[in-house]
Design an enzyme around this catalytic site. Structure first.
Site, PDB file in Angstrom:
ATOM      1  N   ASP A 104       0.767  -1.177   0.082  1.00 29.20           N
ATOM      2  CA  ASP A 104      -0.083   0.113  -0.050  1.00 29.20           C
ATOM      3  C   ASP A 104       0.793   1.386  -0.033  1.00 29.20           C
ATOM      4  O   ASP A 104       1.324   1.723  -0.979  1.00 29.20           O
ATOM      5  CB  ASP A 104      -1.005   0.045   1.266  1.00 29.20           C
ATOM      6  CG  ASP A 104      -1.911   0.801   1.272  1.00 29.20           C
ATOM      7  OD1 ASP A 104      -2.540   1.203   0.418  1.00 29.20           O
ATOM      8  OD2 ASP A 104      -2.009   1.577   2.370  1.00 29.20           O
ATOM      9  N   THR A 108       5.771  -0.469   5.689  1.00 26.29           N
ATOM     10  CA  THR A 108       6.143  -1.609   6.303  1.00 26.29           C
ATOM     11  C   THR A 108       7.032  -2.534   5.534  1.00 26.29           C
ATOM     12  O   THR A 108       8.273  -2.650   6.219  1.00 26.29           O
ATOM     13  CB  THR A 108       5.053  -2.828   6.215  1.00 26.29           C
ATOM     14  OG1 THR A 108       3.719  -1.989   6.569  1.00 26.29           O
ATOM     15  CG2 THR A 108       5.083  -3.854   7.305  1.00 26.29           C
TER      16      THR A 108
HETATM   17  P1  IMP Z   1       1.866  -0.515   3.984  1.00 29.65           P
HETATM   18  O1  IMP Z   1       3.045  -0.435   5.078  1.00 29.65           O
HETATM   19  O2  IMP Z   1       1.202   0.759   3.902  1.00 29.65           O
HETATM   20  O3  IMP Z   1       2.352  -0.847   2.304  1.00 29.65           O
HETATM   21  O4  IMP Z   1       0.708  -1.562   4.304  1.00 29.65           O
HETATM   22  C1  IMP Z   1       1.109  -3.070   4.346  1.00 29.65           C
HETATM   23  C2  IMP Z   1       0.232  -3.637   5.014  1.00 29.65           C
HETATM   24  O5  IMP Z   1      -1.157  -3.124   5.355  1.00 29.65           O
HETATM   25  C3  IMP Z   1      -0.055  -4.972   4.097  1.00 29.65           C
HETATM   26  O6  IMP Z   1       0.837  -5.998   4.276  1.00 29.65           O
HETATM   27  C4  IMP Z   1      -1.590  -5.349   4.447  1.00 29.65           C
HETATM   28  O7  IMP Z   1      -1.310  -6.276   5.682  1.00 29.65           O
HETATM   29  C5  IMP Z   1      -2.094  -4.084   4.959  1.00 29.65           C
HETATM   30  N1  IMP Z   1      -2.986  -3.343   3.909  1.00 29.65           N
HETATM   31  C6  IMP Z   1      -2.881  -2.279   2.993  1.00 29.65           C
HETATM   32  N2  IMP Z   1      -3.559  -2.293   2.324  1.00 29.65           N
HETATM   33  C7  IMP Z   1      -4.604  -2.998   2.606  1.00 29.65           C
HETATM   34  C8  IMP Z   1      -6.063  -3.331   2.104  1.00 29.65           C
HETATM   35  O8  IMP Z   1      -6.576  -2.609   1.247  1.00 29.65           O
HETATM   36  N3  IMP Z   1      -6.562  -4.409   2.674  1.00 29.65           N
HETATM   37  C9  IMP Z   1      -6.228  -5.069   3.689  1.00 29.65           C
HETATM   38  N4  IMP Z   1      -4.941  -4.744   4.445  1.00 29.65           N
HETATM   39  C10 IMP Z   1      -4.167  -3.863   3.452  1.00 29.65           C
END
Ligand code: IMP
Ligand code: MG
Length: 176
Positions: A104, A108
């Site tokens: 997203d 992370t």
């Molecule tokens: P990031 O650090 O913003 O890239 O988010 C990573 C984590 O957030 C992913 O591994 C998911 O576990 C969770 N996540 C991000 N977008 C979604 C979504 O649309 N649905 C469910 N979980 C999400």
């Protein structure tokens, strides 16, 4: 349509289309990793189904381990990345492939990759089933991507909304 907690979700990627794409990804990974005995790092919780399906498309020796990183609560990122379950295998001189359900903002994985770069790995690559290009805020190099999707919340195939919806066989998108 499915309702999870207070939200309505509509079908977005069908089970059969996920299956076909995971097979394709497995073939591509096989070309690259066949003789490398890679370590796959499955990022819990969301990637458990993708990881389980993808590893069974690899017909060569490989190892699997898990990490649990947490930065999400509800529908948006909180900004804190915690290593809730840490790495157990020694990755020194190993080819490492990270398996994610969805990227997203990329926060992370960016933090997790920074911890990996401090180790002496033979290589590190990133495979994600889903990528939201419009949400990405960190300079991640995504080596293998299943589907690029719009910046809308999705559930199913391991992905949750407040812990529910992981058991859906397809992927569903939040209804406008
Ligand atoms: P990031 O650090 O913003 O890239 O988010 C990573 C984590 O957030 C992913 O591994 C998911 O576990 C969770 N996540 C991000 N977008 C979604 C979504 O649309 N649905 C469910 N979980 C999400
Ligand atoms: Mg995840």
């Amino acid at each position: 349509m499915v309702t999870v907690h207070d939200k309505v979700f509509v079908p977005f990627i069908e089970e059969e289309d996920i299956r076909k794409r995971v097979i394709e990804m497995g073939q591509k990974l096989s070309d690259e990793y066949r003789d490398k005995n890679p370590i796959l790092i499955c990022v819990l919780n969301g990637s458990f189904i993708f990881g389980a399906d993808l590893i069974r498309e690899l017909d060569f020796p490989c190892e699997l381990t898990f990490v649990k990183l947490s930065s999400y609560s509800g529908l948006s990122s909180t900004g804190h990345v915690q290593e809730v379950i840490g790495l157990e295998l020694d990755l020194t001189n190993r080819h490492v492939l990270i398996l994610e359900d969805i990227i997203d903002t990329g926060r992370t994985l960016n933090e997790f990759l920074n911890t990996l770069y401090k180790k002496e790995l033979a290589s590190v690559a990133l495979a994600t089933l889903l990528l939201k290009p419009d949400a990405l805020q960190y300079p991640l190099k995504v080596d293998y991507c299943g589907f690029e999707i719009p910046d809308k919340f999705v559930i199913g195939y391991g992905l949750d909304y407040d812990q529910h919806g992981r058991n859906l066989k397809g992927i569903y998108q939040l209804k406008d």
